[in-house]
Design a protein around this motif. Structure first.
Motif, PDB file in Angstrom:
ATOM      1  N   LEU A   1      44.243 103.584  30.026  1.00 25.51           N
ATOM      2  CA  LEU A   1      43.034 103.937  30.782  1.00 25.51           C
ATOM      3  C   LEU A   1      42.878 105.456  30.924  1.00 25.51           C
ATOM      4  O   LEU A   1      41.767 105.981  30.807  1.00 25.51           O
ATOM      5  N   LEU A   2      43.985 106.151  31.153  1.00 22.08           N
ATOM      6  CA  LEU A   2      43.910 107.608  31.257  1.00 22.08           C
ATOM      7  C   LEU A   2      43.491 108.232  29.927  1.00 22.08           C
ATOM      8  O   LEU A   2      42.653 109.143  29.891  1.00 22.08           O
ATOM      9  N   LEU A   3      44.080 107.751  28.831  1.00 19.54           N
ATOM     10  CA  LEU A   3      43.704 108.273  27.517  1.00 19.54           C
ATOM     11  C   LEU A   3      42.252 107.934  27.182  1.00 19.54           C
ATOM     12  O   LEU A   3      41.524 108.770  26.624  1.00 19.54           O
ATOM     13  N   ALA A   4      41.835 106.737  27.512  1.00 18.09           N
ATOM     14  CA  ALA A   4      40.455 106.329  27.229  1.00 18.09           C
ATOM     15  C   ALA A   4      39.463 107.192  28.012  1.00 18.09           C
ATOM     16  O   ALA A   4      38.409 107.559  27.488  1.00 18.09           O
ATOM     17  N   SER A   5      39.810 107.529  29.248  1.00 11.49           N
ATOM     18  CA  SER A   5      38.903 108.373  30.028  1.00 11.49           C
ATOM     19  C   SER A   5      38.852 109.799  29.478  1.00 11.49           C
ATOM     20  O   SER A   5      37.804 110.448  29.544  1.00 11.49           O
ATOM     21  N   GLN A   6      39.941 110.283  28.931  1.00 12.73           N
ATOM     22  CA  GLN A   6      39.958 111.635  28.375  1.00 12.73           C
ATOM     23  C   GLN A   6      39.252 111.724  27.025  1.00 12.73           C
ATOM     24  O   GLN A   6      38.583 112.699  26.736  1.00 12.73           O
ATOM     25  N   PHE A   7      39.457 110.709  26.194  1.00  9.96           N
ATOM     26  CA  PHE A   7      38.875 110.729  24.848  1.00  9.96           C
ATOM     27  C   PHE A   7      37.477 110.105  24.794  1.00  9.96           C
ATOM     28  O   PHE A   7      36.818 110.174  23.759  1.00  9.96           O
ATOM     29  N   HIS A   8      37.043 109.470  25.867  1.00  6.94           N
ATOM     30  CA  HIS A   8      35.754 108.768  25.894  1.00  6.94           C
ATOM     31  C   HIS A   8      35.654 107.769  24.738  1.00  6.94           C
ATOM     32  O   HIS A   8      34.612 107.648  24.084  1.00  6.94           O
ATOM     33  N   SER A   9      36.748 107.079  24.494  1.00  4.58           N
ATOM     34  CA  SER A   9      36.819 106.129  23.382  1.00  4.58           C
ATOM     35  C   SER A   9      37.925 105.126  23.682  1.00  4.58           C
ATOM     36  O   SER A   9      38.876 105.436  24.399  1.00  4.58           O
ATOM     37  N   TYR A  10      37.770 103.940  23.103  1.00  6.77           N
ATOM     38  CA  TYR A  10      38.837 102.945  23.225  1.00  6.77           C
ATOM     39  C   TYR A  10      39.711 102.908  21.984  1.00  6.77           C
ATOM     40  O   TYR A  10      40.843 102.426  22.029  1.00  6.77           O
ATOM     41  N   ASN A  11      39.218 103.390  20.862  1.00  9.92           N
ATOM     42  CA  ASN A  11      39.976 103.352  19.615  1.00  9.92           C
ATOM     43  C   ASN A  11      41.052 104.424  19.547  1.00  9.92           C
ATOM     44  O   ASN A  11      42.173 104.152  19.109  1.00  9.92           O
ATOM     45  N   GLN A  12      40.753 105.636  19.954  1.00 11.15           N
ATOM     46  CA  GLN A  12      41.715 106.725  19.853  1.00 11.15           C
ATOM     47  C   GLN A  12      42.968 106.489  20.699  1.00 11.15           C
ATOM     48  O   GLN A  12      44.079 106.742  20.227  1.00 11.15           O
ATOM     49  N   PRO A  13      42.866 106.004  21.936  1.00  9.30           N
ATOM     50  CA  PRO A  13      44.101 105.704  22.682  1.00  9.30           C
ATOM     51  C   PRO A  13      44.950 104.621  21.997  1.00  9.30           C
ATOM     52  O   PRO A  13      46.170 104.688  22.026  1.00  9.30           O
ATOM     53  N   LEU A  14      44.295 103.639  21.371  1.00 13.04           N
ATOM     54  CA  LEU A  14      45.061 102.620  20.646  1.00 13.04           C
ATOM     55  C   LEU A  14      45.825 103.234  19.493  1.00 13.04           C
ATOM     56  O   LEU A  14      46.989 102.881  19.247  1.00 13.04           O
ATOM     57  N   ILE A  15      45.199 104.163  18.778  1.00 13.55           N
ATOM     58  CA  ILE A  15      45.868 104.823  17.658  1.00 13.55           C
ATOM     59  C   ILE A  15      47.056 105.634  18.169  1.00 13.55           C
ATOM     60  O   ILE A  15      48.148 105.588  17.590  1.00 13.55           O
ATOM     61  N   ILE A  16      46.876 106.350  19.254  1.00 18.21           N
ATOM     62  CA  ILE A  16      47.966 107.152  19.824  1.00 18.21           C
ATOM     63  C   ILE A  16      49.099 106.255  20.309  1.00 18.21           C
ATOM     64  O   ILE A  16      50.276 106.546  20.097  1.00 18.21           O
ATOM     65  N   MET A  17      48.757 105.133  20.927  1.00 19.04           N
ATOM     66  CA  MET A  17      49.777 104.253  21.491  1.00 19.04           C
ATOM     67  C   MET A  17      50.527 103.445  20.431  1.00 19.04           C
ATOM     68  O   MET A  17      51.541 102.826  20.735  1.00 19.04           O
ATOM     69  N   THR A  18      50.054 103.466  19.188  1.00 19.08           N
ATOM     70  CA  THR A  18      50.820 102.784  18.134  1.00 19.08           C
ATOM     71  C   THR A  18      52.125 103.504  17.835  1.00 19.08           C
ATOM     72  O   THR A  18      53.006 102.929  17.188  1.00 19.08           O
ATOM     73  N   ALA A  19      52.302 104.729  18.303  1.00 23.01           N
ATOM     74  CA  ALA A  19      53.560 105.455  18.106  1.00 23.01           C
ATOM     75  C   ALA A  19      54.670 104.923  19.012  1.00 23.01           C
ATOM     76  O   ALA A  19      55.858 105.135  18.725  1.00 23.01           O
ATOM     77  N   ILE A  20      54.325 104.226  20.068  1.00 19.56           N
ATOM     78  CA  ILE A  20      55.321 103.737  21.023  1.00 19.56           C
ATOM     79  C   ILE A  20      56.330 102.783  20.375  1.00 19.56           C
ATOM     80  O   ILE A  20      57.537 102.950  20.576  1.00 19.56           O
ATOM     81  N   PRO A  21      55.916 101.806  19.562  1.00 25.15           N
ATOM     82  CA  PRO A  21      56.922 100.936  18.940  1.00 25.15           C
ATOM     83  C   PRO A  21      57.885 101.689  18.007  1.00 25.15           C
ATOM     84  O   PRO A  21      59.037 101.300  17.868  1.00 25.15           O
ATOM     85  N   PHE A  22      57.423 102.782  17.396  1.00 20.34           N
ATOM     86  CA  PHE A  22      58.316 103.553  16.539  1.00 20.34           C
ATOM     87  C   PHE A  22      59.434 104.204  17.358  1.00 20.34           C
ATOM     88  O   PHE A  22      60.571 104.294  16.912  1.00 20.34           O
ATOM     89  N   GLY A  23      59.120 104.664  18.557  1.00 20.79           N
ATOM     90  CA  GLY A  23      60.145 105.205  19.442  1.00 20.79           C
ATOM     91  C   GLY A  23      61.139 104.139  19.859  1.00 20.79           C
ATOM     92  O   GLY A  23      62.343 104.390  19.939  1.00 20.79           O
ATOM     93  N   LEU A  24      60.650 102.937  20.123  1.00 22.02           N
ATOM     94  CA  LEU A  24      61.520 101.815  20.482  1.00 22.02           C
ATOM     95  C   LEU A  24      62.459 101.472  19.336  1.00 22.02           C
ATOM     96  O   LEU A  24      63.673 101.315  19.538  1.00 22.02           O
ATOM     97  N   ILE A  25      61.918 101.389  18.128  1.00 26.05           N
ATOM     98  CA  ILE A  25      62.735 101.085  16.955  1.00 26.05           C
ATOM     99  C   ILE A  25      63.781 102.182  16.741  1.00 26.05           C
ATOM    100  O   ILE A  25      64.950 101.901  16.451  1.00 26.05           O
ATOM    101  N   GLY A  26      63.372 103.439  16.904  1.00 30.98           N
ATOM    102  CA  GLY A  26      64.307 104.551  16.745  1.00 30.98           C
ATOM    103  C   GLY A  26      65.439 104.501  17.758  1.00 30.98           C
ATOM    104  O   GLY A  26      66.592 104.769  17.428  1.00 30.98           O
ATOM    105  N   ALA A  27      65.118 104.152  19.004  1.00 32.22           N
ATOM    106  CA  ALA A  27      66.154 104.070  20.041  1.00 32.22           C
ATOM    107  C   ALA A  27      67.144 102.953  19.738  1.00 32.22           C
ATOM    108  O   ALA A  27      68.361 103.123  19.874  1.00 32.22           O
ATOM    109  N   ILE A  28      66.645 101.805  19.297  1.00 36.72           N
ATOM    110  CA  ILE A  28      67.526 100.678  18.981  1.00 36.72           C
ATOM    111  C   ILE A  28      68.387 100.999  17.766  1.00 36.72           C
ATOM    112  O   ILE A  28      69.601 100.753  17.763  1.00 36.72           O
ATOM    113  N   LEU A  29      67.777 101.572  16.725  1.00 37.29           N
ATOM    114  CA  LEU A  29      68.551 101.963  15.544  1.00 37.29           C
ATOM    115  C   LEU A  29      69.587 103.035  15.887  1.00 37.29           C
ATOM    116  O   LEU A  29      70.698 103.014  15.359  1.00 37.29           O
TER     117      LEU A  29
END
Length: 116
Positions: free
Chosen positions: A65-93
């Motif tokens: 919601l914070l990202l969506a309010s800053q970018f005035h878009s719903y797509n851009q926050p989703l693109i940014i938040m797709t990096a979160i699973p990569f951090g999770l995978i990196g931590a587990i590995l």
């Protein structure tokens, strides 16, 4: 009964898993009136995990919601938040490569990872 565990010699999670899957079901078959309850570290760990899962969901929604309010878009926050699973995978590995167990402290760090 209560027990103190020497963490250098044994792992509490393995002992609880072994008791729950092998020893306690056999004990209940042999003595039908017996009851047991796992308390202590196992119960606190379960409660902490449930709380963490709720916290992750709420924090992710707030971040979106914070990202969506800053970018005035719903797509851009989703693109940014797709990096979160990569951090999770990196931590587990990273834990796997270093030969470390994933502990509650590790999980707290993994939960905090995408927030900073």
């Amino acid at each position: 009964m209560t027990f103190d565990l020497d963490e250098d010699t044994a792992n509490a999670q393995n002992i609880v898993k072994n008791l729950s899957k092998e020893f306690l079901p056999d004990m209940i078959k042999r003595f039908p009136g017996i009851a047991y309850d796992l308390e202590g570290q196992a119960k606190r760990s379960k409660e902490s995990m449930e709380s963490l899962i709720k916290g992750i969901v709420v924090a992710s929604m707030i971040i979106f919601l914070l990202l969506a309010s800053q970018f005035h878009s719903y797509n851009q926050p989703l693109i940014i938040m797709t990096a979160i699973p990569f951090g999770l995978i990196g931590a587990i590995l990273g834990h796997f490569v270093m030969g470390l167990d994933i502990t509650m402290i590790s999980i707290f760090g993994i939960v905090a990872l995408p927030r900073f």
